[in-house]
Each structure stands twice: as C-alpha cells, then as structure tokens.
Design a protein around this motif. Structure first.
Motif, PDB file in Angstrom:
ATOM      1  N   ARG A  99    -112.356  23.408  48.346  1.00 29.27           N
ATOM      2  CA  ARG A  99    -112.295  23.684  46.907  1.00 29.27           C
ATOM      3  C   ARG A  99    -111.261  24.762  46.556  1.00 29.27           C
ATOM      4  O   ARG A  99    -110.703  24.748  45.470  1.00 29.27           O
ATOM      5  CB  ARG A  99    -113.663  24.114  46.393  1.00 29.27           C
ATOM      6  N   PHE A 100    -111.027  25.708  47.456  1.00 29.13           N
ATOM      7  CA  PHE A 100    -110.082  26.789  47.191  1.00 29.13           C
ATOM      8  C   PHE A 100    -109.147  26.947  48.396  1.00 29.13           C
ATOM      9  O   PHE A 100    -109.579  26.804  49.546  1.00 29.13           O
ATOM     10  CB  PHE A 100    -110.806  28.106  46.921  1.00 29.13           C
ATOM     11  N   ILE A 101    -107.877  27.263  48.120  1.00 26.96           N
ATOM     12  CA  ILE A 101    -106.893  27.417  49.192  1.00 26.96           C
ATOM     13  C   ILE A 101    -106.082  28.690  48.971  1.00 26.96           C
ATOM     14  O   ILE A 101    -106.025  29.247  47.873  1.00 26.96           O
ATOM     15  CB  ILE A 101    -105.931  26.206  49.268  1.00 26.96           C
ATOM     16  N   ASP A 102    -105.458  29.154  50.059  1.00 27.12           N
ATOM     17  CA  ASP A 102    -104.485  30.245  50.017  1.00 27.12           C
ATOM     18  C   ASP A 102    -103.111  29.656  50.320  1.00 27.12           C
ATOM     19  O   ASP A 102    -102.969  28.874  51.271  1.00 27.12           O
ATOM     20  CB  ASP A 102    -104.818  31.325  51.047  1.00 27.12           C
ATOM     21  N   VAL A 103    -102.105  30.023  49.526  1.00 30.41           N
ATOM     22  CA  VAL A 103    -100.753  29.483  49.694  1.00 30.41           C
ATOM     23  C   VAL A 103     -99.787  30.624  49.964  1.00 30.41           C
ATOM     24  O   VAL A 103     -99.743  31.611  49.218  1.00 30.41           O
ATOM     25  CB  VAL A 103    -100.301  28.692  48.453  1.00 30.41           C
ATOM     26  N   THR A 104     -99.008  30.493  51.038  1.00 32.33           N
ATOM     27  CA  THR A 104     -98.023  31.506  51.420  1.00 32.33           C
ATOM     28  C   THR A 104     -96.627  30.919  51.309  1.00 32.33           C
ATOM     29  O   THR A 104     -96.374  29.797  51.768  1.00 32.33           O
ATOM     30  CB  THR A 104     -98.269  31.990  52.855  1.00 32.33           C
ATOM     31  N   GLY A 105     -95.711  31.660  50.697  1.00 37.20           N
ATOM     32  CA  GLY A 105     -94.333  31.215  50.570  1.00 37.20           C
ATOM     33  C   GLY A 105     -93.408  32.384  50.290  1.00 37.20           C
ATOM     34  O   GLY A 105     -93.850  33.538  50.184  1.00 37.20           O
ATOM     35  N   THR A 106     -92.115  32.085  50.158  1.00 39.32           N
ATOM     36  CA  THR A 106     -91.109  33.106  49.851  1.00 39.32           C
ATOM     37  C   THR A 106     -90.814  33.062  48.361  1.00 39.32           C
ATOM     38  O   THR A 106     -90.423  32.023  47.827  1.00 39.32           O
ATOM     39  CB  THR A 106     -89.809  32.859  50.647  1.00 39.32           C
ATOM     40  N   SER A 107     -91.030  34.191  47.688  1.00 40.23           N
ATOM     41  CA  SER A 107     -90.853  34.249  46.237  1.00 40.23           C
ATOM     42  C   SER A 107     -89.384  34.094  45.853  1.00 40.23           C
ATOM     43  O   SER A 107     -88.480  34.266  46.673  1.00 40.23           O
ATOM     44  CB  SER A 107     -91.404  35.568  45.694  1.00 40.23           C
ATOM     45  N   LYS A 108     -89.166  33.769  44.584  1.00 40.94           N
ATOM     46  CA  LYS A 108     -87.810  33.598  44.082  1.00 40.94           C
ATOM     47  C   LYS A 108     -87.046  34.919  44.140  1.00 40.94           C
ATOM     48  O   LYS A 108     -87.584  35.973  43.803  1.00 40.94           O
ATOM     49  CB  LYS A 108     -87.840  33.103  42.633  1.00 40.94           C
ATOM     50  N   GLY A 109     -85.787  34.874  44.541  1.00 41.78           N
ATOM     51  CA  GLY A 109     -84.954  36.067  44.585  1.00 41.78           C
ATOM     52  C   GLY A 109     -84.390  36.383  43.208  1.00 41.78           C
ATOM     53  O   GLY A 109     -83.888  35.499  42.513  1.00 41.78           O
ATOM     54  N   LYS A 110     -84.496  37.645  42.791  1.00 38.96           N
ATOM     55  CA  LYS A 110     -83.997  38.074  41.488  1.00 38.96           C
ATOM     56  C   LYS A 110     -82.737  38.923  41.591  1.00 38.96           C
ATOM     57  O   LYS A 110     -82.200  39.357  40.575  1.00 38.96           O
ATOM     58  CB  LYS A 110     -85.077  38.897  40.763  1.00 38.96           C
ATOM     59  N   GLY A 111     -82.292  39.224  42.806  1.00 38.05           N
ATOM     60  CA  GLY A 111     -81.118  40.062  42.964  1.00 38.05           C
ATOM     61  C   GLY A 111     -81.433  41.538  42.742  1.00 38.05           C
ATOM     62  O   GLY A 111     -82.575  41.974  42.837  1.00 38.05           O
ATOM     63  N   PHE A 112     -80.393  42.319  42.416  1.00 40.77           N
ATOM     64  CA  PHE A 112     -80.558  43.755  42.167  1.00 40.77           C
ATOM     65  C   PHE A 112     -81.021  43.947  40.735  1.00 40.77           C
ATOM     66  O   PHE A 112     -80.353  43.507  39.794  1.00 40.77           O
ATOM     67  CB  PHE A 112     -79.232  44.486  42.404  1.00 40.77           C
ATOM     68  N   GLN A 113     -82.177  44.603  40.554  1.00 47.63           N
ATOM     69  CA  GLN A 113     -82.741  44.783  39.225  1.00 47.63           C
ATOM     70  C   GLN A 113     -83.092  46.252  38.983  1.00 47.63           C
ATOM     71  O   GLN A 113     -83.322  47.006  39.919  1.00 47.63           O
ATOM     72  CB  GLN A 113     -84.003  43.931  39.044  1.00 47.63           C
ATOM     73  N   GLY A 114     -83.144  46.606  37.705  1.00 42.68           N
ATOM     74  CA  GLY A 114     -83.497  47.962  37.312  1.00 42.68           C
ATOM     75  C   GLY A 114     -85.003  48.179  37.306  1.00 42.68           C
ATOM     76  O   GLY A 114     -85.785  47.266  37.560  1.00 42.68           O
ATOM     77  N   VAL A 115     -85.398  49.408  36.963  1.00 42.42           N
ATOM     78  CA  VAL A 115     -86.812  49.771  37.046  1.00 42.42           C
ATOM     79  C   VAL A 115     -87.658  49.071  35.988  1.00 42.42           C
ATOM     80  O   VAL A 115     -88.850  48.841  36.200  1.00 42.42           O
ATOM     81  CB  VAL A 115     -86.987  51.297  36.933  1.00 42.42           C
ATOM     82  N   MET A 116     -87.077  48.695  34.854  1.00 38.05           N
ATOM     83  CA  MET A 116     -87.876  48.064  33.805  1.00 38.05           C
ATOM     84  C   MET A 116     -88.303  46.660  34.223  1.00 38.05           C
ATOM     85  O   MET A 116     -89.454  46.256  34.025  1.00 38.05           O
ATOM     86  CB  MET A 116     -87.102  48.034  32.485  1.00 38.05           C
TER      87      MET A 116
END
Length: 206
Positions: free
Chosen positions: A103-120
């Motif tokens: 009924r429930f699963i855990d999914v592991t993967g590599t998140s999307k890359g956003k590059g260099f980002q600021g603190v906001m």
C-alpha cells in the motif's frame, strides 16, 4: 524487504472510486533480472542483486562483465537489496506484480539540478526591503563575526549548488498497479527528471 529498479515516466491525474481527482506519478517498472544472490554463510548477509537495461557486449568492460552469469546479458543499472522477501534464483524476472499487496512505498532518486542559486531560492530567505535605496534586496546578510575570530562561521546557509542530490520520498501511497502497462501509480511527487532511474521499495515506516 521488497524492492525494484524503475524509471520515472511523469505525472498525471486519475479518479478514485469516490470520484475524487488524485495527482499521481507514473513509474514504469520493466522486468528486473536477478543477477546474483548473497547468503549469510558466504557473504555474511542475505541479499539479492537486481539488474535493469541491457548493455551492448562491447560497451561493458571485462571486470564489469565478469559479475554476470553466462546466460545473462550485462545490465546498465545494478542494485543490491538486503533481506529480500521471497525465494528467487539467478535469472528470474521480477516485475511490477511484486507490489500488488503493497500500500505504501519509498522512492529514492536524484533530484533535479538547479545550478548555482542564491539564499532566497536555495534556503527560502525572505530578503530585504525592495524599496528604492534599500541595497539589501536578495542578499544573504551577515555571515560571520565583525571581530575575533573574524571569519565565516561553520554551517551558515549561503549561496551554492542546489539540487542533484540523492533524495528519498517516504510513504507514498500506491493508487494503482497495472501489470499490463508495467506501471505503478503513486500519490505525490517523485524526485528526478523524466526517465530518471528510481529505486522503489516497500515503505519502512508503514
């Protein structure tokens, strides 16, 4: 523990039995091949090694190809699952039917890359006033001491590389298992881009 290697297809929406619209992520689970089995007597623990996606014979190095039995084509993706539930042997094919009663699963993967980002964007800082003359719109603010020791403190949230991390999303509800289409539909979002490789396991905390 039950687990398989899968691919992310994308998101869609389906209606449940009560007519409610549910957003789901479609995960394609092609048959996983059992490449090897490990026993406690031989390796010190019980595990099953699964493989997905065939490789061309000339693309696999000798050292990589030697871990595959003669009757199994070298696989592009390999994953070891410890304490695998059920009796399997080398050469078996495991499909999406493995999650029929899960009924429930855990999914592991590599998140999307956003590059260099600021603190906001990276940390959710509110920033400063946007009025004229503020000079503090999207800045990080103070990062250390103005006197001794005079350097940036450890673990201060600062701009930097965002995304492209190994992420596990837990307790995703399985909405539908379709053996004909070889897909698994789960409620909620899954890390990664389209066609990203995922590790799907039965939920640990449920």
């Amino acid at each position: 523990m039950k687990g398989l290697i899968a691919k992310k297809v994308g998101m869609t929406q389906v209606f449940d039995e009560n007519g409610n619209l549910i957003p789901v992520t479609v995960i394609r689970v092609d048959p996983n091949t059992v490449v090897a089995t490990k026993t406690e007597e031989k390796c010190g623990y019980n595990a099953v090694v699964l493989g997905l996606d065939d490789m061309k014979a000339n693309k696999a190095t000798k050292s990589y190809a030697k871990q595959f039995p003669e009757n199994i084509t070298p696989k592009r993706h390999l994953k070891e699952f410890r304490d695998f539930e059920g009796e399997v042997k080398v050469g078996d094919q495991l499909g999406v039917e493995l999650f029929d009663k899960v009924r429930f699963i855990d999914v592991t993967g590599t998140s999307k890359g956003k590059g260099f980002q600021g603190v906001m964007k990276r940390w959710g800082f509110h920033g400063g006033r946007k009025s004229h003359g503020s000079k503090f719109h999207r800045e990080a603010g103070g990062t250390g001491c103005s006197t001794t020791p005079g350097h940036c403190l450890k673990n201060v949230k600062m701009p930097g590389h965002m995304g492209c991390d190994r992420v596990t999303v837990q307790n995703l509800k399985v909405i539908k298992v379709d053996p004909e289409l070889k897909v698994l539909m789960v409620r909620g979002a899954v890390p990664g881009v389209k066609d990203a490789t995922l590790i799907v396991k039965a939920a640990v905390k449920k």
